[in-house]
Every structure is written in structure tokens, then in C-alpha cells.
Design a protein around this motif. Sequence first.
Motif, PDB file in Angstrom:
ATOM      1  N   ARG A  95       9.173 -26.441  -9.269  1.00  0.00           N
ATOM      2  CA  ARG A  95       9.620 -25.102  -9.676  1.00  0.00           C
ATOM      3  C   ARG A  95       9.119 -24.027  -8.702  1.00  0.00           C
ATOM      4  O   ARG A  95       8.364 -23.123  -9.073  1.00  0.00           O
ATOM      5  CB  ARG A  95       9.165 -24.778 -11.107  1.00  0.00           C
ATOM      6  N   PRO A  96       9.525 -24.115  -7.438  1.00  0.00           N
ATOM      7  CA  PRO A  96       9.055 -23.154  -6.443  1.00  0.00           C
ATOM      8  C   PRO A  96       9.529 -21.736  -6.747  1.00  0.00           C
ATOM      9  O   PRO A  96      10.573 -21.536  -7.373  1.00  0.00           O
ATOM     10  CB  PRO A  96       9.661 -23.664  -5.136  1.00  0.00           C
ATOM     11  N   HIS A  97       8.753 -20.784  -6.281  1.00  0.00           N
ATOM     12  CA  HIS A  97       9.114 -19.380  -6.467  1.00  0.00           C
ATOM     13  C   HIS A  97      10.370 -19.023  -5.685  1.00  0.00           C
ATOM     14  O   HIS A  97      11.213 -18.253  -6.168  1.00  0.00           O
ATOM     15  CB  HIS A  97       7.947 -18.493  -6.012  1.00  0.00           C
ATOM     16  N   LEU A  98      10.497 -19.585  -4.465  1.00  0.00           N
ATOM     17  CA  LEU A  98      11.625 -19.225  -3.602  1.00  0.00           C
ATOM     18  C   LEU A  98      11.920 -20.357  -2.625  1.00  0.00           C
ATOM     19  O   LEU A  98      11.010 -20.910  -2.006  1.00  0.00           O
ATOM     20  CB  LEU A  98      11.305 -17.944  -2.819  1.00  0.00           C
ATOM     21  N   LEU A  99      13.192 -20.677  -2.477  1.00  0.00           N
ATOM     22  CA  LEU A  99      13.686 -21.604  -1.456  1.00  0.00           C
ATOM     23  C   LEU A  99      14.259 -20.774  -0.326  1.00  0.00           C
ATOM     24  O   LEU A  99      15.163 -19.965  -0.540  1.00  0.00           O
ATOM     25  CB  LEU A  99      14.759 -22.523  -2.057  1.00  0.00           C
ATOM     26  N   HIS A 100      13.758 -20.963   0.887  1.00  0.00           N
ATOM     27  CA  HIS A 100      14.136 -20.102   2.011  1.00  0.00           C
ATOM     28  C   HIS A 100      15.329 -20.603   2.810  1.00  0.00           C
ATOM     29  O   HIS A 100      15.800 -19.888   3.690  1.00  0.00           O
ATOM     30  CB  HIS A 100      12.954 -19.981   2.993  1.00  0.00           C
ATOM     31  N   SER A 101      15.788 -21.816   2.566  1.00  0.00           N
ATOM     32  CA  SER A 101      16.565 -22.455   3.627  1.00  0.00           C
ATOM     33  C   SER A 101      17.867 -23.128   3.189  1.00  0.00           C
ATOM     34  O   SER A 101      18.110 -24.284   3.541  1.00  0.00           O
ATOM     35  CB  SER A 101      15.672 -23.489   4.328  1.00  0.00           C
ATOM     36  N   ILE A 102      18.693 -22.425   2.452  1.00  0.00           N
ATOM     37  CA  ILE A 102      20.020 -22.984   2.175  1.00  0.00           C
ATOM     38  C   ILE A 102      20.861 -22.834   3.438  1.00  0.00           C
ATOM     39  O   ILE A 102      21.153 -21.728   3.878  1.00  0.00           O
ATOM     40  CB  ILE A 102      20.688 -22.268   0.994  1.00  0.00           C
ATOM     41  N   ASP A 103      21.236 -23.971   4.018  1.00  0.00           N
ATOM     42  CA  ASP A 103      21.915 -23.923   5.319  1.00  0.00           C
ATOM     43  C   ASP A 103      23.349 -24.437   5.281  1.00  0.00           C
ATOM     44  O   ASP A 103      23.974 -24.603   6.326  1.00  0.00           O
ATOM     45  CB  ASP A 103      21.110 -24.694   6.368  1.00  0.00           C
ATOM     46  N   SER A 104      23.885 -24.702   4.064  1.00  0.00           N
ATOM     47  CA  SER A 104      25.273 -25.126   3.959  1.00  0.00           C
ATOM     48  C   SER A 104      25.779 -24.892   2.543  1.00  0.00           C
ATOM     49  O   SER A 104      24.989 -24.840   1.586  1.00  0.00           O
ATOM     50  CB  SER A 104      25.418 -26.612   4.302  1.00  0.00           C
ATOM     51  N   VAL A 105      27.077 -24.757   2.417  1.00  0.00           N
ATOM     52  CA  VAL A 105      27.682 -24.616   1.096  1.00  0.00           C
ATOM     53  C   VAL A 105      27.497 -25.902   0.303  1.00  0.00           C
ATOM     54  O   VAL A 105      27.279 -25.877  -0.917  1.00  0.00           O
ATOM     55  CB  VAL A 105      29.179 -24.249   1.221  1.00  0.00           C
ATOM     56  N   GLU A 106      27.541 -27.027   0.989  1.00  0.00           N
ATOM     57  CA  GLU A 106      27.373 -28.324   0.317  1.00  0.00           C
ATOM     58  C   GLU A 106      26.002 -28.437  -0.334  1.00  0.00           C
ATOM     59  O   GLU A 106      25.882 -28.922  -1.471  1.00  0.00           O
ATOM     60  CB  GLU A 106      27.564 -29.463   1.328  1.00  0.00           C
ATOM     61  N   LEU A 107      24.970 -27.996   0.370  1.00  0.00           N
ATOM     62  CA  LEU A 107      23.621 -28.013  -0.210  1.00  0.00           C
ATOM     63  C   LEU A 107      23.543 -27.085  -1.411  1.00  0.00           C
ATOM     64  O   LEU A 107      22.936 -27.430  -2.433  1.00  0.00           O
ATOM     65  CB  LEU A 107      22.587 -27.610   0.848  1.00  0.00           C
ATOM     66  N   ALA A 108      24.160 -25.923  -1.315  1.00  0.00           N
ATOM     67  CA  ALA A 108      24.157 -24.977  -2.439  1.00  0.00           C
ATOM     68  C   ALA A 108      24.807 -25.599  -3.672  1.00  0.00           C
ATOM     69  O   ALA A 108      24.285 -25.467  -4.791  1.00  0.00           O
ATOM     70  CB  ALA A 108      24.883 -23.694  -2.043  1.00  0.00           C
ATOM     71  N   HIS A 109      25.930 -26.273  -3.486  1.00  0.00           N
ATOM     72  CA  HIS A 109      26.605 -26.913  -4.616  1.00  0.00           C
ATOM     73  C   HIS A 109      25.750 -28.025  -5.219  1.00  0.00           C
ATOM     74  O   HIS A 109      25.689 -28.175  -6.444  1.00  0.00           O
ATOM     75  CB  HIS A 109      27.958 -27.480  -4.170  1.00  0.00           C
ATOM     76  N   ALA A 110      25.109 -28.814  -4.370  1.00  0.00           N
ATOM     77  CA  ALA A 110      24.254 -29.888  -4.862  1.00  0.00           C
ATOM     78  C   ALA A 110      23.076 -29.328  -5.658  1.00  0.00           C
ATOM     79  O   ALA A 110      22.701 -29.862  -6.714  1.00  0.00           O
ATOM     80  CB  ALA A 110      23.754 -30.733  -3.689  1.00  0.00           C
ATOM     81  N   LEU A 111      22.495 -28.255  -5.174  1.00  0.00           N
ATOM     82  CA  LEU A 111      21.408 -27.596  -5.895  1.00  0.00           C
ATOM     83  C   LEU A 111      21.886 -27.051  -7.235  1.00  0.00           C
ATOM     84  O   LEU A 111      21.242 -27.241  -8.270  1.00  0.00           O
ATOM     85  CB  LEU A 111      20.836 -26.459  -5.047  1.00  0.00           C
ATOM     86  N   ASN A 112      23.029 -26.392  -7.211  1.00  0.00           N
ATOM     87  CA  ASN A 112      23.551 -25.787  -8.439  1.00  0.00           C
ATOM     88  C   ASN A 112      23.837 -26.851  -9.503  1.00  0.00           C
ATOM     89  O   ASN A 112      23.562 -26.653 -10.695  1.00  0.00           O
ATOM     90  CB  ASN A 112      24.822 -24.998  -8.132  1.00  0.00           C
ATOM     91  N   GLU A 113      24.379 -27.981  -9.055  1.00  0.00           N
ATOM     92  CA  GLU A 113      24.668 -29.072  -9.985  1.00  0.00           C
ATOM     93  C   GLU A 113      23.387 -29.574 -10.653  1.00  0.00           C
ATOM     94  O   GLU A 113      23.336 -29.778 -11.864  1.00  0.00           O
ATOM     95  CB  GLU A 113      25.342 -30.215  -9.234  1.00  0.00           C
ATOM     96  N   ARG A 114      22.347 -29.781  -9.865  1.00  0.00           N
ATOM     97  CA  ARG A 114      21.083 -30.269 -10.384  1.00  0.00           C
ATOM     98  C   ARG A 114      20.412 -29.226 -11.271  1.00  0.00           C
ATOM     99  O   ARG A 114      19.808 -29.552 -12.297  1.00  0.00           O
ATOM    100  CB  ARG A 114      20.174 -30.646  -9.215  1.00  0.00           C
TER     101      ARG A 114
END
Length: 225
Positions: A95-114
Motif C-alpha cells: 500500500r505505497p503512498h505514491l507510485l511514480h512510474s506508470i510508463d504505459s496505458v497497458e500498465l495502467a489498465h493492469a493496475l486498475n484491474e487489480r
Amino acid sequence: MTTLEQKLAFDRIIERVEKARLRVDGHHIVKIVAASKYVDAEAIRSLYAIGQRAFGENKVQDLMSKSEALEELPIEWHFIGTLQKNKINHLLSVRPHLLHSIDSVELAHALNERLERNDMTLRALIQVNSAYEESKSGFLPEEISENYARIREECPRLHLQGIMSIGAHVDDPKTVRKSFETTRRIFESLPNATTCSMGMSGDFELAIECGSNLVRLGSILFPKP
């Protein structure tokens, strides 16, 4: 290094941050995240004891082990490295305070799903490759506006706070400044963005002068004996 020596060194770094900030406008606050990837939990504990509260790790495994070793301290943990999709569950367990490094839309979608699956939200920054360097991850400057808006719309569990970049990896200060100025212009164009994360131990003063309000300092905070 004794505790007193460490405290004096830490105070000198804060003074340098303040001087750089005052050279700009003196109004914006600059947050320091201690990049602790090369040190152990005890070094983090020592820096925490003299006042540092935010720490950033580059590897999910290190973030997990150090946060567990220091679980009694209310440390503000940041993840500042490249995130692999197969490490998302492990990252979210901290449960980090902040993730600094979203570098693709695909990663964003994978994160959002989880995040959706776990009924969680996560503060995050979009990484910008402002220097157009092949060795760096992130969106190119001309890609940011569209993709930032797309991620905000399609990934509601990600609460975007702004952007992160790494300064140009060259010796020429003018080229480094140009990459920081590019990042700052992008930051100012984004709706409701509050965090412009740029600047490390070798260039943080220049980054602050160019508008950074969060710097990631490693070697300067954790000097080798």
C-alpha cells in the motif's frame, strides 16, 4: 558517520533545496523522497530518526522487505522504479503512498484491474521521457496529454497526481535544463496535477529551479563510508 554528523549533512541538503526554491519564487514547497535502493533497513531507520519521512524504492521485493523490517515506523513509502505487471500484487500489498512510474496505458489498465479486484485506490504519476532517450521508459512529451486523459477516464482506481521524469543523461547543463523545462510545461498543462517529480542527487537544484516540487535523492543522503 555519527548521528550529529548525519544531522548536519542532512541540514545542509535541506538548505540547498531551500536556496534553489527561493531562486524560483519562494512559494512552492519541495518534498524530498529519500531513494534508499542501495541501503539497508538500518540506514533508513537512521535517516528517519533525524527527520526524513518519505522513502522510495526501485524494486518491489526491496520495498516489501524493508517496509516489513520497519513496520513499526510510519514511513511514507514511494515506488520509484519500473514496475513489471507480474509484481503488481506484491506492490499493492505494501500500500505505497505514491507510485511514480506508470510508463504505459497497458500498465495502467493492469493496475486498475487489480485495484478494482482488491477494492483499493492508488496515487500515481505518469512517467515522461522528456529527454527522448531510448534508455528511459515513459511517454514521449507529445503523447502525454492524450494518454494522461485516457488513463484518468479508463482507470478510475488510479488517482493521478501529476508526472515524473529523469533529467537528460548528459554533462551539458543546458540540455538537462531543457528536459526539465519540458517536463514542467507538460505538468502545467495537465488538469488538477499537483506533483512534478524530477531531480536526483546530481541535478536536484537545477530541477527545483525549473519547477520541480518533489526530488528523489539517493547517494547524497546515503554517502558511502
